[in-house]
Each structure stands twice: as C-alpha cells, then as structure tokens.
Design an enzyme around this catalytic site. Structure first.
Site, PDB file in Angstrom:
ATOM      1  CB  CYS A  26     -27.858  28.814  37.924  1.00  0.00           C
ATOM      2  SG  CYS A  26     -28.972  29.908  38.830  1.00  0.00           S
ATOM      3  CB  CYS A  29     -29.862  27.380  40.623  1.00  0.00           C
ATOM      4  SG  CYS A  29     -30.525  28.302  39.220  1.00  0.00           S
TER       5      CYS A  29
END
Lengths: 162, 68
Positions: A26, A29
């Site tokens: 991600c 993230c």
C-alpha cells in the site's frame, strides 16, 4: 490474534490506542508511516499505536469493519472514538492522536486551502469595500478574514469534557 | 468533514462569482434592478463557497467533492 482477542485487549488497555491498519503493497500506507512513527514517539506513554498488517491478519481488519487501507482507528477504553481512512495530512493525524489522548472531540482545524480561500476573499472584499466605500463590505471582509483563523484563537477551544 | 459538499474548484468558482457579482452591484458597474440583484445575490455564492456547504446540494444529495 483474532478479532475478538483484539477487542478484549483494547478494552483492557489502560492507555488510548491508535490501530494502524496497513499492508506492504500500500503506497499511501508507506507515505503515512513516517508521520505515524513521529506521532508515536511524540505521544509515547500517552497513546499506544498498534500496527495491523491486513495481509497477515485479515480477521482483525474484518472485525474492525475495515474496508480500505490505510485506516487509523482511535480507541479509548475499548470504545472507538473515530477513524480516518486513506492517506492523511499531518494535521489530521495529529488531531487523531490528540483526540485519543484527551478523549474529547478534536479542536476544529481549518485546512490550508480554507485559510487561503478565506484570506483571499477577505482581502478582495476589503479592497472592494475601500474602493466603493460600502460599510457592509467591510463587515463581510472582516468576517471572511476572521473565519480563516478562528480556530487559532483560545476562545474557540472547548474546555475538556469531564 | 462530512457536511462539506463542495470540491475545491467549486468553492473557488463560487467565491470568484460572488466577488464579481458584488463588485458589479456595489461599484455601480451594473445599475437598476439588475444591479440591486447583483448586490445581494452575490453574497450567496460567496458564503456557500467560503463555508464549503451548499444547501441546495444538500437537498438534492449532490456533492462535488469526494465523500469522506
């Protein structure tokens, strides 16, 4: 750890907890990770951060009702205070930690976009008021300018709830 | 915040439109009935743009920004 075990641990936790749900693939993230690390250090001893890899622990993510990542959920005594989904700005994440630490609603913080828009509008209206000599435009200009910075004034901050 | 239903471009456009209308009315560029309408109608897009919330959007469940 299962979802129910996480819930038990959240209820048993003496300190507020920010659950950070992430995954290695991600991008947002990874972008947010340094900010979370910085805030974790800043709020060390006050707010705990639990990082949950949704790839290796999907049960926990499902039990918390997480559909997208990154997701940041603030818990206090096992009760969810609020959650943020997606990449977040430093100011929003700081508000999240402050809210977890204090247990009260986060103080309203204007975005930079809001401040710029209101300041520009106030300046334009002020100039217009000066050119036209219109009193009401002075008032509106002042209101627009004040509205861009009201959250910085001490009066706008609520007292902590009992 | 959930109550904000306008995207950035929408807000900027409203503020500019409001300022233009107010200028047309109060500076006397447009006079008469139209000028009077501009004078007061201009506050509507200005205020909704600054606040980020449009009551008409709310009624028709429209939002130009992404839902949070």
């Amino acid at each position: 750890m299962t979802g129910s075990e996480v819930r038990r641990r959240l209820e048993a936790s003496d300190r507020p907890v920010i659950v950070d749900l992430w995954a290695p693939w991600c991008g947002p993230c990874r972008a947010t990770a340094p900010i979370i690390e910085e805030l974790q250090h800043k709020f060390s001893g006050t707010v705990d951060v639990w990082k949950v890899n949704t790839d290796t622990e999907p049960d926990i993510a499902a039990s918390l009702g997480v559909r997208g990542i990154p997701t940041f959920i603030a818990f206090r005594r096992g009760q969810e205070l609020t959650r943020l989904v997606g990449a977040q700005s430093r100011s929003r994440l700081t508000s999240l930690f402050e809210q977890a630490a204090s247990g009260r609603a986060a103080a309203a913080r204007l975005s930079t976009q809001d401040r710029v828009l209101r300041t520009a509008a106030g300046a334009a209206l002020g100039l217009m008021a000066w050119q036209t000599g219109t009193g009401i435009l002075y008032v509106v200009a002042l209101l627009a300018l004040v509205s861009g910075y009201y959250d910085l004034f001490p009066l706008s901050r609520r007292s902590p709830s009992a | 915040m959930q109550f904000i239903n306008e995207a950035a471009w929408d807000r900027i456009a409203r503020v500019i439109a409001g300022i233009v209308l107010l200028y047309l009315g109060w500076a006397g560029v447009v006079t008469g009935t139209v000028g009077t309408v501009c004078k007061y109608l201009g506050f509507l897009p200005l205020v909704t743009g600054l606040v980020g919330w449009c009551p008409a959007y709310s009624v028709f469940r429209i939002r130009t920004n992404k839902a949070q």
